[in-house]
Design a protein around this motif. Structure first.
Motif, PDB file in Angstrom:
ATOM      1  N   MET A  47       0.826  -0.999  -0.100  1.00 34.77           N
ATOM      2  CA  MET A  47       0.027  -0.056  -0.051  1.00 34.77           C
ATOM      3  C   MET A  47       0.822   1.209  -0.158  1.00 34.77           C
ATOM      4  SD  MET A  47      -3.135  -0.630   2.466  1.00 34.77           S
ATOM      5  CE  MET A  47      -3.760   0.937   2.228  1.00 34.77           C
ATOM      6  N   ALA A  48       1.894   1.059   0.631  1.00 36.59           N
ATOM      7  CA  ALA A  48       2.791   2.547   0.744  1.00 36.59           C
ATOM      8  C   ALA A  48       3.480   2.741  -0.450  1.00 36.59           C
ATOM      9  CB  ALA A  48       3.815   2.016   1.610  1.00 36.59           C
ATOM     10  N   PHE A  49       3.752   1.680  -1.465  1.00 33.17           N
ATOM     11  CA  PHE A  49       4.212   1.873  -2.838  1.00 33.17           C
ATOM     12  C   PHE A  49       3.367   2.407  -3.706  1.00 33.17           C
ATOM     13  CE2 PHE A  49       4.700  -0.132  -6.910  1.00 33.17           C
ATOM     14  CZ  PHE A  49       5.923   0.387  -7.264  1.00 33.17           C
ATOM     15  N   ILE A  50       1.952   1.739  -3.600  1.00 29.02           N
ATOM     16  CA  ILE A  50       1.162   2.109  -4.630  1.00 29.02           C
ATOM     17  C   ILE A  50       0.790   3.591  -4.210  1.00 29.02           C
ATOM     18  CG2 ILE A  50      -1.282   2.079  -5.072  1.00 29.02           C
ATOM     19  CD1 ILE A  50      -1.082  -0.804  -4.522  1.00 29.02           C
ATOM     20  N   THR A  51       0.637   4.082  -2.701  1.00 21.51           N
ATOM     21  CA  THR A  51       0.256   5.377  -2.545  1.00 21.51           C
ATOM     22  C   THR A  51       1.464   6.406  -2.948  1.00 21.51           C
ATOM     23  OG1 THR A  51      -0.764   5.058  -0.782  1.00 21.51           O
ATOM     24  CG2 THR A  51       0.040   7.121  -0.672  1.00 21.51           C
ATOM     25  N   MET A  52       2.768   5.880  -2.877  1.00 22.14           N
ATOM     26  CA  MET A  52       3.874   6.712  -2.966  1.00 22.14           C
ATOM     27  C   MET A  52       4.042   6.873  -4.506  1.00 22.14           C
ATOM     28  SD  MET A  52       8.005   6.427  -2.184  1.00 22.14           S
ATOM     29  CE  MET A  52       8.224   4.766  -3.277  1.00 22.14           C
ATOM     30  N   SER A  53       3.839   5.872  -5.409  1.00 16.88           N
ATOM     31  CA  SER A  53       3.786   6.138  -6.737  1.00 16.88           C
ATOM     32  C   SER A  53       2.666   6.822  -7.400  1.00 16.88           C
ATOM     33  CB  SER A  53       3.676   4.550  -7.332  1.00 16.88           C
ATOM     34  OG  SER A  53       4.713   3.748  -7.163  1.00 16.88           O
ATOM     35  N   MET A  54       1.325   6.641  -7.059  1.00 14.09           N
ATOM     36  CA  MET A  54       0.426   7.487  -7.534  1.00 14.09           C
ATOM     37  C   MET A  54       0.310   8.990  -6.894  1.00 14.09           C
ATOM     38  SD  MET A  54      -1.353   5.323  -9.454  1.00 14.09           S
ATOM     39  CE  MET A  54       0.240   4.711  -9.617  1.00 14.09           C
ATOM     40  N   ALA A  55       0.920   9.269  -5.678  1.00 13.97           N
ATOM     41  CA  ALA A  55       1.039  10.630  -5.328  1.00 13.97           C
ATOM     42  C   ALA A  55       1.962  11.282  -6.137  1.00 13.97           C
ATOM     43  CB  ALA A  55       1.476  10.513  -3.814  1.00 13.97           C
ATOM     44  N   GLU A  56       3.045  10.677  -6.702  1.00 11.85           N
ATOM     45  CA  GLU A  56       4.164  11.369  -7.555  1.00 11.85           C
ATOM     46  C   GLU A  56       3.349  11.619  -8.906  1.00 11.85           C
ATOM     47  OE1 GLU A  56       6.769  12.722  -6.694  1.00 11.85           O
ATOM     48  OE2 GLU A  56       7.271  11.696  -4.938  1.00 11.85           O
ATOM     49  N   ILE A  57       2.681  10.939  -9.277  1.00 10.37           N
ATOM     50  CA  ILE A  57       1.895  10.937 -10.578  1.00 10.37           C
ATOM     51  C   ILE A  57       0.808  12.188 -10.422  1.00 10.37           C
ATOM     52  CG2 ILE A  57       0.328  10.011 -12.266  1.00 10.37           C
ATOM     53  CD1 ILE A  57       1.535   7.173 -11.361  1.00 10.37           C
ATOM     54  N   ALA A  58      -0.110  12.094  -9.281  1.00 15.35           N
ATOM     55  CA  ALA A  58      -0.989  13.133  -9.120  1.00 15.35           C
ATOM     56  C   ALA A  58      -0.203  14.582  -9.047  1.00 15.35           C
ATOM     57  CB  ALA A  58      -1.689  13.016  -7.770  1.00 15.35           C
ATOM     58  N   HIS A  59       1.100  14.247  -8.461  1.00 21.43           N
ATOM     59  CA  HIS A  59       1.746  15.710  -8.363  1.00 21.43           C
ATOM     60  C   HIS A  59       2.517  16.105  -9.593  1.00 21.43           C
ATOM     61  CE1 HIS A  59       3.799  18.637  -5.994  1.00 21.43           C
ATOM     62  NE2 HIS A  59       5.043  18.206  -5.972  1.00 21.43           N
ATOM     63  N   SER A  60       2.690  15.324 -10.555  1.00 15.25           N
ATOM     64  CA  SER A  60       3.136  15.817 -11.886  1.00 15.25           C
ATOM     65  C   SER A  60       1.986  16.604 -12.239  1.00 15.25           C
ATOM     66  CB  SER A  60       3.750  14.698 -12.617  1.00 15.25           C
ATOM     67  OG  SER A  60       2.421  13.786 -12.920  1.00 15.25           O
ATOM     68  N   LEU A  61       0.594  16.398 -12.013  1.00 13.98           N
ATOM     69  CA  LEU A  61      -0.328  17.204 -12.468  1.00 13.98           C
ATOM     70  C   LEU A  61      -0.375  18.485 -11.990  1.00 13.98           C
ATOM     71  CD1 LEU A  61      -3.074  14.407 -12.815  1.00 13.98           C
ATOM     72  CD2 LEU A  61      -1.545  15.511 -14.673  1.00 13.98           C
ATOM     73  N   ASN A  62      -0.094  18.705 -10.477  1.00 13.10           N
ATOM     74  CA  ASN A  62      -0.130  19.777  -9.770  1.00 13.10           C
ATOM     75  C   ASN A  62       0.988  20.665 -10.573  1.00 13.10           C
ATOM     76  OD1 ASN A  62      -2.041  19.341  -7.905  1.00 13.10           O
ATOM     77  ND2 ASN A  62      -0.338  18.153  -6.580  1.00 13.10           N
ATOM     78  N   MET A  63       2.201  20.057 -10.557  1.00 14.77           N
ATOM     79  CA  MET A  63       3.302  21.011 -11.120  1.00 14.77           C
ATOM     80  C   MET A  63       3.019  21.340 -12.927  1.00 14.77           C
ATOM     81  SD  MET A  63       5.334  21.692  -8.780  1.00 14.77           S
ATOM     82  CE  MET A  63       3.725  21.944  -7.932  1.00 14.77           C
ATOM     83  N   ARG A  64       2.162  21.206 -13.331  1.00 10.02           N
ATOM     84  CA  ARG A  64       2.021  21.778 -14.603  1.00 10.02           C
ATOM     85  C   ARG A  64       1.784  23.426 -14.533  1.00 10.02           C
ATOM     86  NH1 ARG A  64      -3.000  20.527 -17.995  1.00 10.02           N
ATOM     87  NH2 ARG A  64      -1.685  21.743 -19.425  1.00 10.02           N
ATOM     88  N   SER A  65       1.628  23.865 -13.244  1.00  3.90           N
ATOM     89  CA  SER A  65       1.858  25.593 -12.820  1.00  3.90           C
ATOM     90  C   SER A  65       2.142  25.163 -11.374  1.00  3.90           C
ATOM     91  CB  SER A  65       0.575  25.942 -13.113  1.00  3.90           C
ATOM     92  OG  SER A  65       0.492  27.382 -12.372  1.00  3.90           O
ATOM     93  N   GLN A  66       3.215  26.238 -11.275  1.00  2.00           N
ATOM     94  CA  GLN A  66       3.699  26.278  -9.943  1.00  2.00           C
ATOM     95  C   GLN A  66       2.870  27.008  -8.910  1.00  2.00           C
ATOM     96  OE1 GLN A  66       7.683  28.093  -9.442  1.00  2.00           O
ATOM     97  NE2 GLN A  66       7.843  27.739  -7.503  1.00  2.00           N
ATOM     98  N   ARG A  67       2.167  27.991  -9.196  1.00  2.20           N
ATOM     99  CA  ARG A  67       1.196  28.598  -8.579  1.00  2.20           C
ATOM    100  C   ARG A  67      -0.163  28.693  -9.092  1.00  2.20           C
ATOM    101  NH1 ARG A  67       4.673  28.013  -5.600  1.00  2.20           N
ATOM    102  NH2 ARG A  67       6.048  29.606  -4.667  1.00  2.20           N
ATOM    103  N   GLY A  68      -0.477  28.395 -10.255  1.00  2.48           N
ATOM    104  CA  GLY A  68      -1.779  28.463 -10.743  1.00  2.48           C
ATOM    105  C   GLY A  68      -2.590  27.260 -10.461  1.00  2.48           C
ATOM    106  N   SER A  69      -3.777  27.074 -10.361  1.00  4.58           N
ATOM    107  CA  SER A  69      -4.661  26.107 -10.117  1.00  4.58           C
ATOM    108  C   SER A  69      -4.840  25.234 -11.409  1.00  4.58           C
ATOM    109  CB  SER A  69      -6.087  26.570  -9.774  1.00  4.58           C
ATOM    110  OG  SER A  69      -6.958  25.425  -9.850  1.00  4.58           O
ATOM    111  N   ILE A  70      -4.440  23.986 -11.203  1.00  5.11           N
ATOM    112  CA  ILE A  70      -4.733  23.313 -12.512  1.00  5.11           C
ATOM    113  C   ILE A  70      -5.992  23.190 -13.108  1.00  5.11           C
ATOM    114  CG2 ILE A  70      -2.634  21.624 -11.601  1.00  5.11           C
ATOM    115  CD1 ILE A  70      -4.598  19.551 -10.784  1.00  5.11           C
ATOM    116  N   PHE A  71      -7.174  23.376 -12.283  1.00  2.01           N
ATOM    117  CA  PHE A  71      -8.469  23.267 -12.651  1.00  2.01           C
ATOM    118  C   PHE A  71      -8.882  24.446 -13.609  1.00  2.01           C
ATOM    119  CE2 PHE A  71      -8.396  21.142  -8.560  1.00  2.01           C
ATOM    120  CZ  PHE A  71      -8.687  19.823  -9.210  1.00  2.01           C
TER     121      PHE A  71
END
Length: 199
Positions: A47-71
């Protein structure tokens, strides 16, 4: 905060979510909230591996903009979307296909455990969105304060002997609109990037 602050707090969030997944997994497996003997919990580790891997994937979406909302982004990154989906599939296969799971030391987890891991990972998006919101608010407040200070400088620091009221008013209007900024030279003289004067 700047880039350094972002790296630190985002790394802490991923770490906390990963550790939480580990202990939740061990609790589901053993029924006890504890550090397992020898520090090994098959379900917790997976579960820790799945969470860490998926969190990094989700975070890559966050980092499309350093300050702007991805939405609120107007453009779509199809390559990143497909890469995220591919990573999700690969992570799932590593944990669920027996010979791959054995090779990496993972165990197959239940649907509930898998869902919990994904939910924990996806928390990266709202958490970072909230932090970005307050960072934008702080930046806007700071920008407003700087403009007010620059206006005072413009109104009071121009040498009266050479002051042209129309030119100064024009420059102040340009300053308010953000079309130029005041630059302080080495001898504290005030210069501006204004190429024309109001008639």
């Amino acid at each position: 905060g700047g880039m350094g602050f972002d790296v630190v707090y985002q790394g802490v969030i991923v770490s906390v979510l990963t550790i939480a997944a580990y202990f939740i997994g061990h609790f589901i497996e053993s029924g006890m909230w504890e550090i397992p003997l020898g520090g090994i919990s098959p379900d917790g580790t997976t579960m820790a591996f799945i969470t860490m891997s998926m969190a990094e994937i989700a975070h890559s979406l966050n980092m499309r903009s350093q300050r702007g909302s991805i939405f609120k982004l107007r453009t779509k990154n199809k390559v990143m979307t497909w890469a995220a989906l591919g990573s999700l599939v690969a992570t799932t296969l590593v944990c669920e296909v027996p010979f791959l799971a054995n090779a990496f030391g993972f165990s197959s987890v239940s649907l509930v455990e898998y869902a919990i891991s994904l939910v924990l990972a996806l928390l990266m998006i709202p958490i970072v969105e909230i932090v970005k919101f307050f960072q934008r608010r702080a930046a806007e407040k700071n920008l407003t304060g700087n403009k007010d200070n620059d206006r005072i400088i413009m109104e009071n620091a121009v040498d009266p002997e050479y002051r042209d009221k129309k030119a100064v008013k024009f420059a102040i209007d340009k300053l308010d609109s953000g079309e130029f900024v005041i630059v302080e030279t080495a001898d504290d003289a005030i210069s501006t990037e204004v190429s024309e004067y109001a008639e």
